[in-house]
Enzyme design. Sequence first.
Site, PDB file in Angstrom:
ATOM      1  N   HIS A  13       0.867  -1.203   0.000  1.00  0.00           N
ATOM      2  CA  HIS A  13       0.000   0.000   0.000  1.00  0.00           C
ATOM      3  C   HIS A  13       0.892   1.237   0.000  1.00  0.00           C
ATOM      4  O   HIS A  13       1.470   1.606   1.011  1.00  0.00           O
ATOM      5  CB  HIS A  13      -0.893   0.012   1.248  1.00  0.00           C
ATOM      6  CG  HIS A  13      -1.843   1.178   1.288  1.00  0.00           C
ATOM      7  ND1 HIS A  13      -3.194   1.024   1.518  1.00  0.00           N
ATOM      8  CD2 HIS A  13      -1.657   2.509   1.145  1.00  0.00           C
ATOM      9  CE1 HIS A  13      -3.777   2.217   1.509  1.00  0.00           C
ATOM     10  NE2 HIS A  13      -2.862   3.136   1.286  1.00  0.00           N
ATOM     11  N   HIS A  15       1.545   5.369  -1.757  1.00  0.00           N
ATOM     12  CA  HIS A  15       1.175   6.524  -2.578  1.00  0.00           C
ATOM     13  C   HIS A  15       2.428   7.111  -3.204  1.00  0.00           C
ATOM     14  O   HIS A  15       3.341   7.532  -2.488  1.00  0.00           O
ATOM     15  CB  HIS A  15       0.490   7.596  -1.718  1.00  0.00           C
ATOM     16  CG  HIS A  15      -0.764   7.100  -1.083  1.00  0.00           C
ATOM     17  ND1 HIS A  15      -1.992   7.164  -1.711  1.00  0.00           N
ATOM     18  CD2 HIS A  15      -0.982   6.477   0.103  1.00  0.00           C
ATOM     19  CE1 HIS A  15      -2.911   6.621  -0.924  1.00  0.00           C
ATOM     20  NE2 HIS A  15      -2.327   6.193   0.188  1.00  0.00           N
ATOM     21  N   LYS A  99      -9.589  -0.267  -5.951  1.00  0.00           N
ATOM     22  CA  LYS A  99      -9.584   0.391  -4.654  1.00  0.00           C
ATOM     23  C   LYS A  99     -10.918   1.048  -4.362  1.00  0.00           C
ATOM     24  O   LYS A  99     -11.432   1.832  -5.166  1.00  0.00           O
ATOM     25  CB  LYS A  99      -8.463   1.450  -4.645  1.00  0.00           C
ATOM     26  CG  LYS A  99      -8.300   2.181  -3.357  1.00  0.00           C
ATOM     27  CD  LYS A  99      -7.644   1.336  -2.284  1.00  0.00           C
ATOM     28  CE  LYS A  99      -7.874   1.935  -0.913  1.00  0.00           C
ATOM     29  NZ  LYS A  99      -6.683   2.463  -0.288  1.00  0.00           N
ATOM     30  N   HIS A 136     -10.389   1.305   1.783  1.00  0.00           N
ATOM     31  CA  HIS A 136     -10.192   2.275   2.866  1.00  0.00           C
ATOM     32  C   HIS A 136     -11.420   2.122   3.753  1.00  0.00           C
ATOM     33  O   HIS A 136     -12.509   2.582   3.406  1.00  0.00           O
ATOM     34  CB  HIS A 136     -10.062   3.706   2.328  1.00  0.00           C
ATOM     35  CG  HIS A 136      -9.864   4.695   3.435  1.00  0.00           C
ATOM     36  ND1 HIS A 136      -8.665   5.313   3.677  1.00  0.00           N
ATOM     37  CD2 HIS A 136     -10.712   5.127   4.418  1.00  0.00           C
ATOM     38  CE1 HIS A 136      -8.775   6.095   4.754  1.00  0.00           C
ATOM     39  NE2 HIS A 136     -10.016   5.995   5.207  1.00  0.00           N
ATOM     40  N   HIS A 174      -4.558  -0.518   5.806  1.00  0.00           N
ATOM     41  CA  HIS A 174      -4.096   0.275   6.950  1.00  0.00           C
ATOM     42  C   HIS A 174      -5.022   0.172   8.153  1.00  0.00           C
ATOM     43  O   HIS A 174      -5.622   1.154   8.580  1.00  0.00           O
ATOM     44  CB  HIS A 174      -3.837   1.736   6.560  1.00  0.00           C
ATOM     45  CG  HIS A 174      -4.926   2.437   5.766  1.00  0.00           C
ATOM     46  ND1 HIS A 174      -6.257   2.333   6.066  1.00  0.00           N
ATOM     47  CD2 HIS A 174      -4.855   3.263   4.704  1.00  0.00           C
ATOM     48  CE1 HIS A 174      -6.952   3.076   5.214  1.00  0.00           C
ATOM     49  NE2 HIS A 174      -6.110   3.643   4.376  1.00  0.00           N
ATOM     50  N   ASP A 247       1.458   2.723   3.464  1.00  0.00           N
ATOM     51  CA  ASP A 247       0.599   3.902   3.300  1.00  0.00           C
ATOM     52  C   ASP A 247       1.427   5.182   3.334  1.00  0.00           C
ATOM     53  O   ASP A 247       0.937   6.238   3.754  1.00  0.00           O
ATOM     54  CB  ASP A 247      -0.506   3.932   4.368  1.00  0.00           C
ATOM     55  CG  ASP A 247      -1.594   4.956   4.042  1.00  0.00           C
ATOM     56  OD1 ASP A 247      -1.721   5.340   2.865  1.00  0.00           O
ATOM     57  OD2 ASP A 247      -2.293   5.374   4.973  1.00  0.00           O
TER      58      ASP A 247
HETATM   59  C1  NCD Z   1      -3.592   8.982   2.039  1.00  0.00           C
HETATM   60  C2  NCD Z   1      -3.093  10.004   0.999  1.00  0.00           C
HETATM   61  O1  NCD Z   1      -2.522  11.015   1.385  1.00  0.00           O
HETATM   62  O2  NCD Z   1      -3.279   9.762  -0.200  1.00  0.00           O
HETATM   63  N1  NCD Z   1      -3.659   9.627   3.315  1.00  0.00           N
HETATM   64  C3  NCD Z   1      -3.720   9.026   4.528  1.00  0.00           C
HETATM   65  O3  NCD Z   1      -3.872   9.728   5.533  1.00  0.00           O
HETATM   66  N2  NCD Z   1      -3.608   7.721   4.665  1.00  0.00           N
HETATM   67  C4  NCD Z   1      -4.910   8.425   1.614  1.00  0.00           C
HETATM   68  C5  NCD Z   1      -5.292   7.135   2.306  1.00  0.00           C
HETATM   69  O4  NCD Z   1      -4.594   6.138   2.215  1.00  0.00           O
HETATM   70  O5  NCD Z   1      -6.341   7.095   2.963  1.00  0.00           O
HETATM   71 ZN    ZN Z   2      -3.180   5.086   1.588  1.00  0.00          ZN
HETATM   72 ZN    ZN Z   3      -6.790   5.051   2.973  1.00  0.00          ZN
END
Ligand code: NCD
Ligand code: ZN
Ligand code: ZN
Length: 346
Positions: A13, A15, A99, A136, A174, A247
């Site tokens: 996971h 970003h 997702k 999520h 998460h 995450d």
């Molecule tokens: C994530 C993001 O910034 O894209 N932020 C977070 O607080 N986890 C989005 C997500 O995974 O929910």
């Molecule tokens: Zn995330």
């Molecule tokens: Zn998330």
Amino acid sequence: MLQLTLPRPDDWHLHLRDGATMGAVLPHTVQRFARAIVMPNLNPPITTTAQALAYRERIVAAIPDGGRFAPLMTLYLTENTPAEEIVRASESDHILGVKLYPAGATTHSDAGVRNLSRVMPVLEKMAELGMPLLVHGEVTDPGVDIFDREQRFIEQVLTPLLERLPELKVVLEHITTREAVEFVSTAGENLAATITAHHLLLNRNALFSGGIRPHHFCLPVLKREIHREALLAAAISGSPRFFLGTDSAPHPRHTKESSCGCAGIYTAHAAIELYAEAFEQAGALERLEGFACHFGADFYGLPRNEETITLVKESWTVPQHYPLGSGTTLVPLRAGGRIGWRIANG
Ligand code: NCD
Ligand code: ZN
Ligand code: ZN
């Protein structure tokens, strides 16, 4: 000196964003992980197979010279996603899941799902094709206390969904609560969960230690110590249903240090090191390999990695910030503090 050699781990996971931001953060992940599931919550979101494959090409082009890394792509489910899009995605070796963002639950989730019944035909197609749903897991009702939104999602959304589609493979992303740990532990083997390093290391006091701490704000928000303890117990349990997902979520510093700071914690700069710290504190370093290197690959039906990575028990100071492109910076977890593990030659 204490050393730990593991198969190269995977991040289930992550970003990466796009453009200059992606170019700035990708090297951290490539130094540590062989593969990562890349989240589709760009603006606009990655909703089609064609977009996911083009995004994948941009990531591959940004891998630093000599780096070996496989981005595993996901589609962002909307109420307009046609079932044919799932068929197309399942025909690509590069797309691993779809997702589900409840609309309004988190960063860039506005295009997400408001009413799950509207995506039921798509979810049925996913169950039929064996395409995992990555979730999520928080309700968005503003009347529900923010610390209860994950538990409420499990009761009101996930439980009925799994009853209706028992074949559907689901990753509850998460997870942050004891209730989520219990739910995943006792559910069928189609359900797994990722756990972040920050939820293993911090409880909600970290949001307010000496003042408000925007760099500790993420969603789902940090919870009480009993929940952190339950997550740690799950991570070190040896259960293959819990595996690593950082995450790691880069945001420009000014968007977090703001009167309305956004959600997301950046951990890619030291991800496996932070997990090693959590497992070591729990006296369970020998359980890190399964959690970080085996269980996610097994769940997604991918081969385990053969290359290795070596961690050395030697502390280093985390920079106050990293460049994020376009003149911005990001503040990583533990900025200016020390981490007790480092990557050999890293
Ligand atoms: C994530 C993001 O910034 O894209 N932020 C977070 O607080 N986890 C989005 C997500 O995974 O929910
Ligand atoms: Zn995330
Ligand atoms: Zn998330």
